[in-house]
Design a protein around this motif. Structure first.
Motif, PDB file in Angstrom:
ATOM      1  N   TRP A  39       0.919 110.069 -15.780  1.00 57.21           N
ATOM      2  CA  TRP A  39       2.099 109.465 -16.396  1.00 57.21           C
ATOM      3  C   TRP A  39       3.283 110.383 -16.169  1.00 57.21           C
ATOM      4  O   TRP A  39       3.141 111.608 -16.187  1.00 57.21           O
ATOM      5  CB  TRP A  39       1.878 109.268 -17.893  1.00 57.21           C
ATOM      6  N   TRP A 193       0.499  98.008 -24.198  1.00 55.20           N
ATOM      7  CA  TRP A 193       1.795  98.365 -23.640  1.00 55.20           C
ATOM      8  C   TRP A 193       2.878  97.931 -24.607  1.00 55.20           C
ATOM      9  O   TRP A 193       2.731  96.951 -25.327  1.00 55.20           O
ATOM     10  CB  TRP A 193       1.990  97.697 -22.281  1.00 55.20           C
ATOM     11  N   THR A 238      -1.980  94.460 -17.858  1.00 58.79           N
ATOM     12  CA  THR A 238      -2.161  95.861 -17.500  1.00 58.79           C
ATOM     13  C   THR A 238      -0.852  96.635 -17.432  1.00 58.79           C
ATOM     14  O   THR A 238      -0.874  97.855 -17.276  1.00 58.79           O
ATOM     15  CB  THR A 238      -2.874  95.977 -16.152  1.00 58.79           C
ATOM     16  N   ASN A 239       0.281  95.960 -17.535  1.00 59.34           N
ATOM     17  CA  ASN A 239       1.567  96.650 -17.543  1.00 59.34           C
ATOM     18  C   ASN A 239       2.653  95.674 -17.957  1.00 59.34           C
ATOM     19  O   ASN A 239       2.509  94.463 -17.778  1.00 59.34           O
ATOM     20  CB  ASN A 239       1.891  97.233 -16.162  1.00 59.34           C
ATOM     21  N   GLY A 289       1.646  99.882 -12.068  1.00 60.62           N
ATOM     22  CA  GLY A 289       2.730  99.990 -13.024  1.00 60.62           C
ATOM     23  C   GLY A 289       3.981  99.345 -12.478  1.00 60.62           C
ATOM     24  O   GLY A 289       4.194  99.261 -11.261  1.00 60.62           O
ATOM     25  N   ASN A 305       7.161  98.408  -8.258  1.00 60.62           N
ATOM     26  CA  ASN A 305       5.884  98.843  -8.824  1.00 60.62           C
ATOM     27  C   ASN A 305       5.456 100.195  -8.278  1.00 60.62           C
ATOM     28  O   ASN A 305       6.105 100.762  -7.382  1.00 60.62           O
ATOM     29  CB  ASN A 305       4.792  97.776  -8.650  1.00 60.62           C
ATOM     30  N   HIS A 335       0.295 105.049 -10.496  1.00 61.26           N
ATOM     31  CA  HIS A 335       0.512 104.851 -11.926  1.00 61.26           C
ATOM     32  C   HIS A 335       1.949 104.367 -12.150  1.00 61.26           C
ATOM     33  O   HIS A 335       2.441 103.522 -11.427  1.00 61.26           O
ATOM     34  CB  HIS A 335       0.187 106.136 -12.677  1.00 61.26           C
ATOM     35  N   ASN A 336       2.650 104.932 -13.142  1.00 59.69           N
ATOM     36  CA  ASN A 336       3.919 104.323 -13.534  1.00 59.69           C
ATOM     37  C   ASN A 336       5.085 104.781 -12.657  1.00 59.69           C
ATOM     38  O   ASN A 336       5.197 105.952 -12.298  1.00 59.69           O
ATOM     39  CB  ASN A 336       4.231 104.625 -15.005  1.00 59.69           C
TER      40      ASN A 336
END
Length: 672
Positions: A39, A193, A238-239, A289, A305, A335-336
């Protein structure tokens, strides 16, 4: 061996006209900073006015301090004090102008207790031990978001758990009050989330929170309480991200669903905090993400993304087909993503917590990110031989294709660096090498095909004529060119321990054995020739996969070689020779088949090599080269992949920098 690495060498270590930004590393599409986090946040962690990256993983924090030009330097990794907490939010919670950090999740190795941890920033990129705030008896805590939910001008923290929404209101001195709970249907927990925005335009922060059946909208009352949740059904999410997708001034919602891998669900705001939809936007892969922001400066929000896919917005809630700027995503996925102006130049850059690194893509404006010029060649494989084949001012390239060899002639034009020249038909050919076989100053070509190496004499205009073939008793996999009998003409040494001496006219003598008692090696992936002891005679370095050894063969000058070996227990693969320090002595780089590493051996000019550095790189064998790609006079390390080149900058002392790794191109998967 000269294989795919030569394409990298030809494309990157050419004349200054080959690329617009050849003098600096700013032509790279992406820069990676190795870490093992999951993250990231972007903020000024050391108070110098330059954005930094704060990456969090289970129990650890990595801070990348910004240099102001889009590059970063990593501070030593520090512990977070929350062993299994990954997700973070960053903000100034004390009003002292210093960035603080809030983590959510379990406090230690067990799931009880759970909640949030406040880590005060020290103003130098480091953080203090966490002050912990428990979320009741919940054991499953999701993403944390910061915002002023009670209208007192002080940051609060909100996070979903299995009991509902937990709100920790800030006191203004860096502490939080005991949390309040707003229950909602469908537990959220660690997969929950959350995003904050003013959905109904009343000036109060609202929340969008995922549930087990979709998502809920909690409209804020402005005093730290929320209205009855509004529920929307959706597949497992999931996001989630919020932003204005249709330019009506109200935040909309984009979410990623587990069962829809190549599209994003879009819910448009009706202006009163209600939502219609879903409609859909293409954005593969769907489990990455996601974030919303204007990356091309047209005033319209776009979708981005973690894998580097960008769908440019049309301003009406619809989007163009996605374009792709790859990020570090192998082997564990990306990831994000975070959008930020890393250089304070008004452009929106992309930062992604990738699989094993933080990827940074610097915007050059107009929705594009810096890349290089690609020259398409039908049927091309990932190897070639660079040389000046036509006497022009720019280097040329002999490129292997499915039909044989295609000659690309250098133009010196950075926008179109090559034009297609002649071709040599030879089905089933291997990677070519270039050399002046006759001593006339014109570059010729040697091309292997199974157990034969064909000799093509250059005409000096980019065309070639077949002269003769040198036949070996077995398939030629690895081979090197050197002058092993010191007669001034190139010879061929192969991985079957044979040398074919050149006659100086493009023909070769019958191959003879050069190693009386070779090791028992079924496969020799690496062979390279060079003068290791500065006596003017070509020596050999050979890797043996089975014996985990690198063999150094020093030329005896009057026939034969003196053998020594270097133990390398990590399956040595390819070998490259290059002077890395400027003293003229050849150094050696060896890749590993089993480990993601390259080993650097420093040569002493006497035929001896010492291991000086182990460089983390990709898993498996690939093709490598050494060249000065940024014009600082220091050799850099390149890895050629199917659709990209990775670069680690050299330090000029025989070693290479730990970070960053630069990626130029469209794909980071290793060539196998």
């Amino acid at each position: 061996m000269v294989r795919a690495m030569l394409l990298a060498l030809a494309l990157l270590a050419t004349s200054e006209g080959a690329f617009v930004h050849a003098a600096t590393p700013t032509f790279f599409a992406r820069r990676d900073y190795p870490d093992s986090a999951q993250w990231i946040q972007v903020g000024d962690a050391n108070g110098d006015g330059i954005p930094d990256v704060v990456a969090t993983s289970a129990g650890y924090i990595t801070v990348l301090l910004g240099n102001g030009n889009g590059t970063f330097q990593a501070l030593p990794r520090q512990t977070s004090g929350m062993e299994y907490s990954i997700v973070s939010a960053a903000g100034d919670l004390t009003g002292n102008g210093i960035l603080d950090l809030v983590l959510s999740g379990p406090f230690n190795g067990s799931s009880v207790p759970s909640g949030i941890g406040l880590l005060f920033g020290n103003g130098d990129g480091t953080f203090q031990s966490p002050v912990l705030y428990q979320a009741g008896t919940d054991t499953d805590i999701g993403v944390v978001v910061l915002g002023d939910f009670n209208g007192d001008g002080i940051l609060d923290a909100a996070t979903p758990g299995e009991s509902g929404l937990w709100l920790f209101t800030g006191t203004g001195n860096g502490t939080f009050n005991s949390p309040t709970l707003t229950p909602f249907n469908g537990e959220s927990g660690s997969s929950g989330w959350i995003a904050a925005a003013d959905f109904n335009g009343d000036g109060n922060l609202d929340l969008a929170v995922t549930t087990s059946t979709g998502f809920a909208i909690l409209l804020g009352n402005g005093d730290g309480t929320f209205q009855t949740p509004q529920y929307y059904d959706a597949p497992t999410i999931t996001n989630l991200a919020v932003g204005d997708l249709n330019m009506d001034g109200y935040p909309d919602i984009a979410l990623v669903a587990q069962s829809h891998e190549d599209e994003v669900f879009l819910y448009l705001n009706n202006g009163s905090g209600g939502f219609s939809g879903p409609t859909f936007a293409d954005l593969p892969p769907g489990y990455a993400g996601i974030t919303i922001g204007d990356v091309n400066g047209d005033g319209i929000n776009d979708l981005v993304n973690g894998y580097g896919y960008i769908a440019l917005g049309k301003g009406n809630g619809k989007f163009d087909p996605p374009v792709h700027y790859p990020t570090d995503s192998s082997p564990f996925g990306a990831h994000n993503p975070v959008l930020a102006d890393l250089r304070n130049n008004g452009l929106t850059d992309i930062v992604v917590q990738g699989s094993l690194a933080v990827s940074v893509l610097l915007a050059e404006g107009k929705g594009k990110f810096e890349d290089a010029i690609w020259t398409p060649v039908a049927g091309a494989y990932a190897c070639g031989a660079p040389a000046n084949f036509n006497g022009g001012a720019s280097p040329d390239l002999a490129l292997l294709t499915a039909e044989g060899i295609t000659i690309l002639l250098g133009t010196g034009d950075g926008n179109a660096p090559f034009s297609t020249g002649s071709s040599i038909p030879l089905t089933g050919a291997g990677c070519p090498q270039a050399a002046d076989l006759t001593g006339n100053g014109i570059q010729d070509l040697l091309v292997p095909q199974q157990s034969t190496i064909f000799s093509y004499l250059g005409a000096g205009n980019g065309t070639f004529t077949l002269k003769v073939s040198a036949v070996f008793p077995s398939t030629v996999a690895g081979w090197a060119i050197g002058d092993f009998n010191h007669d001034g003409y190139p010879d061929i040494a192969t991985d079957s321990f044979l040398i074919a001496y050149g006659n100086g006219d493009g023909t070769f003598q019958t191959p003879v054995s050069f190693w009386r008692h070779p090791p028992s090696c079924d496969f020799l992936p690496g062979i390279a020739a060079g003068d290791f002891n500065n006596d003017g005679w070509s020596d050999l370095a050979i890797t043996c996969y089975e014996t985990n050894s690198i063999y150094i063969l020093l030329n005896k000058r009057h026939g034969g070689f003196t053998e020594s070996s270097i133990s390398n227990g990590d399956a040595p693969w390819d070998v490259i020779l290059a002077p890395l320090t400027g003293n003229g002595d050849l150094d050696m780089l060896v890749s590993s088949y089993d480990l993601p590493a390259i080993y650097v051996y420093s040569g002493n000019g006497k035929g001896e090599f010492t291991l000086t550095q182990e460089i983390p790189f990709f898993n498996g064998p690939s093709d490598y080269a050494v060249a000065d790609v940024n014009g600082d006079g220091k050799p850099d390390l390149l890895q050629l992949n199917p659709d990209s080149v990775a670069v680690i900058l050299g330090e000029g002392n025989g070693k290479f920098a730990d970070a960053p790794v630069f990626y130029w191109g469209r794909d980071r998967l290793p060539a196998r």
